[in-house]
Design an enzyme around this catalytic site. Structure first.
Site, PDB file in Angstrom:
ATOM      1  N   TRP A 130       0.880  -1.181   0.000  1.00 38.46           N
ATOM      2  CA  TRP A 130       0.000   0.000   0.000  1.00 38.46           C
ATOM      3  C   TRP A 130       0.912   1.225   0.000  1.00 38.46           C
ATOM      4  O   TRP A 130       1.808   1.317   0.842  1.00 38.46           O
ATOM      5  CB  TRP A 130      -0.854  -0.054   1.263  1.00 38.46           C
ATOM      6  CG  TRP A 130      -1.856   1.050   1.433  1.00 38.46           C
ATOM      7  CD1 TRP A 130      -2.743   1.509   0.503  1.00 38.46           C
ATOM      8  CD2 TRP A 130      -2.099   1.798   2.639  1.00 38.46           C
ATOM      9  NE1 TRP A 130      -3.518   2.503   1.054  1.00 38.46           N
ATOM     10  CE2 TRP A 130      -3.148   2.700   2.350  1.00 38.46           C
ATOM     11  CE3 TRP A 130      -1.544   1.797   3.921  1.00 38.46           C
ATOM     12  CZ2 TRP A 130      -3.648   3.585   3.296  1.00 38.46           C
ATOM     13  CZ3 TRP A 130      -2.043   2.671   4.865  1.00 38.46           C
ATOM     14  CH2 TRP A 130      -3.077   3.556   4.561  1.00 38.46           C
ATOM     15  N   ASP A 211      -0.197  -5.104   9.590  1.00 41.75           N
ATOM     16  CA  ASP A 211      -1.313  -4.236   9.241  1.00 41.75           C
ATOM     17  C   ASP A 211      -2.505  -5.120   8.880  1.00 41.75           C
ATOM     18  O   ASP A 211      -2.443  -5.894   7.918  1.00 41.75           O
ATOM     19  CB  ASP A 211      -0.905  -3.348   8.044  1.00 41.75           C
ATOM     20  CG  ASP A 211      -1.979  -2.332   7.689  1.00 41.75           C
ATOM     21  OD1 ASP A 211      -3.019  -2.285   8.375  1.00 41.75           O
ATOM     22  OD2 ASP A 211      -1.776  -1.581   6.709  1.00 41.75           O
ATOM     23  N   LYS A 246     -13.232  -0.889   6.633  1.00 45.11           N
ATOM     24  CA  LYS A 246     -13.788  -1.775   5.602  1.00 45.11           C
ATOM     25  C   LYS A 246     -14.798  -2.758   6.191  1.00 45.11           C
ATOM     26  O   LYS A 246     -15.887  -2.922   5.671  1.00 45.11           O
ATOM     27  CB  LYS A 246     -12.675  -2.569   4.924  1.00 45.11           C
ATOM     28  CG  LYS A 246     -11.349  -1.877   4.836  1.00 45.11           C
ATOM     29  CD  LYS A 246     -11.218  -0.974   3.642  1.00 45.11           C
ATOM     30  CE  LYS A 246      -9.907  -0.222   3.725  1.00 45.11           C
ATOM     31  NZ  LYS A 246      -9.594   0.510   2.534  1.00 45.11           N
TER      32      LYS A 246
HETATM   33  N1  KET Z   1      -3.788  -0.424   5.651  1.00 45.30           N
HETATM   34  C1  KET Z   1      -4.074  -0.901   4.427  1.00 45.30           C
HETATM   35  C2  KET Z   1      -3.350  -2.102   3.945  1.00 45.30           C
HETATM   36  C3  KET Z   1      -5.061  -0.271   3.654  1.00 45.30           C
HETATM   37  O1  KET Z   1      -5.324  -0.788   2.474  1.00 45.30           O
HETATM   38  C4  KET Z   1      -5.727   0.859   4.145  1.00 45.30           C
HETATM   39  C5  KET Z   1      -6.696   1.590   3.311  1.00 45.30           C
HETATM   40  C6  KET Z   1      -5.394   1.299   5.433  1.00 45.30           C
HETATM   41  C7  KET Z   1      -4.426   0.646   6.155  1.00 45.30           C
HETATM   42  C8  KET Z   1      -6.048   2.500   6.028  1.00 45.30           C
HETATM   43  O2  KET Z   1      -7.186   2.202   6.740  1.00 45.30           O
HETATM   44  P1  KET Z   1      -8.038   3.407   7.380  1.00 45.30           P
HETATM   45  O3  KET Z   1      -8.784   2.729   8.486  1.00 45.30           O
HETATM   46  O4  KET Z   1      -8.911   3.915   6.315  1.00 45.30           O
HETATM   47  O5  KET Z   1      -7.088   4.424   7.868  1.00 45.30           O
HETATM   48  N2  KET Z   1      -6.724   1.461   2.044  1.00 45.30           N
HETATM   49  C9  KET Z   1      -7.598   2.031   1.050  1.00 45.30           C
HETATM   50  C10 KET Z   1      -7.955   3.457   1.236  1.00 45.30           C
HETATM   51  C11 KET Z   1      -6.786   4.375   1.356  1.00 45.30           C
HETATM   52  O6  KET Z   1      -5.843   4.311   0.544  1.00 45.30           O
HETATM   53  O7  KET Z   1      -6.814   5.192   2.278  1.00 45.30           O
HETATM   54  C12 KET Z   1      -7.021   1.760  -0.343  1.00 45.30           C
HETATM   55  O8  KET Z   1      -5.945   1.162  -0.446  1.00 45.30           O
HETATM   56  O9  KET Z   1      -7.678   2.098  -1.329  1.00 45.30           O
END
Ligand code: KET
Length: 400
Positions: A130, A211, A246
């Site tokens: 990511w 993660d 998610k």
């Molecule tokens: N870790 C990973 C692997 C991940 O894909 C995301 C979010 C997050 C952490 C962040 O989670 P949050 O609870 O929203 O802080 N991924 C999606 C959204 C983004 O890029 O913010 C994505 O990869 O599209």
């Protein structure tokens, strides 16, 4: 004063998502950001969340500051979900948990903790990972490198190279791992591979940072936490970031947790204190509303069951869409490469499309996927999967 400040080049995911919103075309399809959309292309409000929120709003109460570490019942419920209710490390008080602003907030508080207490450590992330992993750790002042992970030729894992790479790292290096549903590739380790990797992490005294942003989107809530629970059970000091963006469809409420597995309860208490200090100097304390929703769902048995069954229905819908795009593409394109659409897990498939093809897909057909070729299959539905398949087939044909 600000003349020297250069323009922000934008974020490869969030900026693309914003550009999608501005695209006036009616038939545009958003497969860029990792968000689950329902069959009608809408962001769902899960039934359990709806009920929990209604109960909370029915009895609103005052809104004091939360403690710096977060809402205590939330921290306990989240720890139970991540590590399992019966986890011995949890019973022994060896896990320090703070409520965080989503998974990103957990990564940031964890990155600051590493910078402060392991200032010499480098961070190793999978190739690819990511994009924001690199940004978060670098902005915390750490150096980020990569270890081998994805095999473009097979659409699978370069496990031997990964293991050998990690086995050669200096003691106390930080190894960023994805618990399940690897982003962006959808390629995960199986249990036997995790066992092998954890043995290496332990032997080389490396510091795993796991993660887990997609618990429940792979092989189920417990199975997806396999690596995290193995680390806890084997007493490997580790950091774990989890997110409810998610699996609760609570993106904007910013609900997550940072967990540090320690070797004793006394150590965990000190670590918790330092995490708390980091929260205080960053944003003082976390917000209340989302934490109350998650806590209510996780501590009310009927709501927990309703949430779990809706989450598994979401996974089944993603699996149907994987099959639909796979079968659709088979009519146009031949080749082994298509099996990745059904083999890769979670929200993403790494399509193997080039940056040029991705651009053509967006410009000519209004289909948005990431420049890296990552497609969010959770954005497909019965109505758009046909046109998306046709668009990809056209892009592939014009390149041939
Ligand atoms: N870790 C990973 C692997 C991940 O894909 C995301 C979010 C997050 C952490 C962040 O989670 P949050 O609870 O929203 O802080 N991924 C999606 C959204 C983004 O890029 O913010 C994505 O990869 O599209």
């Amino acid at each position: 004063m600000f003349e020297h400040i250069e323009a922000y080049p934008g974020d490869p995911i969030l900026t693309l998502n914003e550009n999608f919103q501005k695209d006036p075309r009616q038939n545009k399809v958003n497969l860029s950001i990792g968000i689950y959309f329902d069959e009608d292309g809408r962001l769902p409000v899960m039934q359990a969340v709806r009920e929990a929120e209604a109960a909370i709003l029915n009895d609103p109460g005052p809104k004091p500051y939360l403690p710096m570490a977060g809402f205590a019942p939330y921290r306990d419920a989240v720890q139970g979900l991540v590590f399992g209710q019966q986890c011995p490390a949890r019973a022994q008080g060896r896990i320090a948990t703070v409520q965080t602003l989503g998974g990103s907030g957990a990564l940031k508080v964890g990155a600051d903790f590493i910078k402060r207490y392991f200032p010499q450590a480098r961070v190793w992330v999978s190739d690819p990972s990511w994009e924001n992993h690199r940004f978060i750790f670098e902005r915390a002042g750490l150096t980020v490198n990569t270890y081998p992970y994805y095999d473009e030729a097979t659409g699978g894992l370069r496990f031997d190279a990964m293991l050998a790479g990690i086995d050669a790292l200096p003691r106390r290096s930080v190894v960023l791992l994805h618990a399940c549903c690897h982003n962006p590739t959808g390629v995960d380790l199986d249990h036997a591979q995790w066992e092998q990797l954890i043995a290496v992490l332990q032997k080389r005294e490396l510091l795993p940072f796991v993660d887990m942003a997609y618990q429940g989107f792979g092989a189920g809530l417990d199975d997806d936490a396999f690596a995290v629970r193995e680390l806890a059970n084997r007493g490997v000091p580790s950091l774990v970031a989890n997110s409810f963006s998610k699996n609760f469809s609570l993106y904007g409420e910013r609900c997550g947790g940072l967990h540090v597995i320690c070797e004793s309860a006394i150590e965990a208490e000190r670590v918790l204190g330092q995490l708390t200090g980091s929260v205080r100097s960053n944003y003082s304390n976390p917000p209340t509303h989302g934490a109350k929703i998650v806590t209510r769902v996780l501590t009310t048995p009927e709501l927990t069951l309703a949430w779990q069954s809706e989450l598994s229905a979401m996974c089944q819908r993603i699996a149907r869409m994987r099959l639909a795009i796979h079968d659709g593409l088979l009519e146009h394109v031949r080749g082994e490469a298509l099996s990745r659409y059904i083999k890769q897990r979670g929200m993403f498939t790494y399509t193997g499309l080039t940056a040029d093809q991705v651009e053509r897909l967006r410009e000519a057909h209004g289909v948005y996927i990431l420049r890296s070729g990552r497609m969010c299959v959770a954005g497909l539905n019965e109505k758009n999967v046909g046109p998306v398949t046709e668009a990809i087939a056209k892009v592939l044909a014009s390149a041939a």
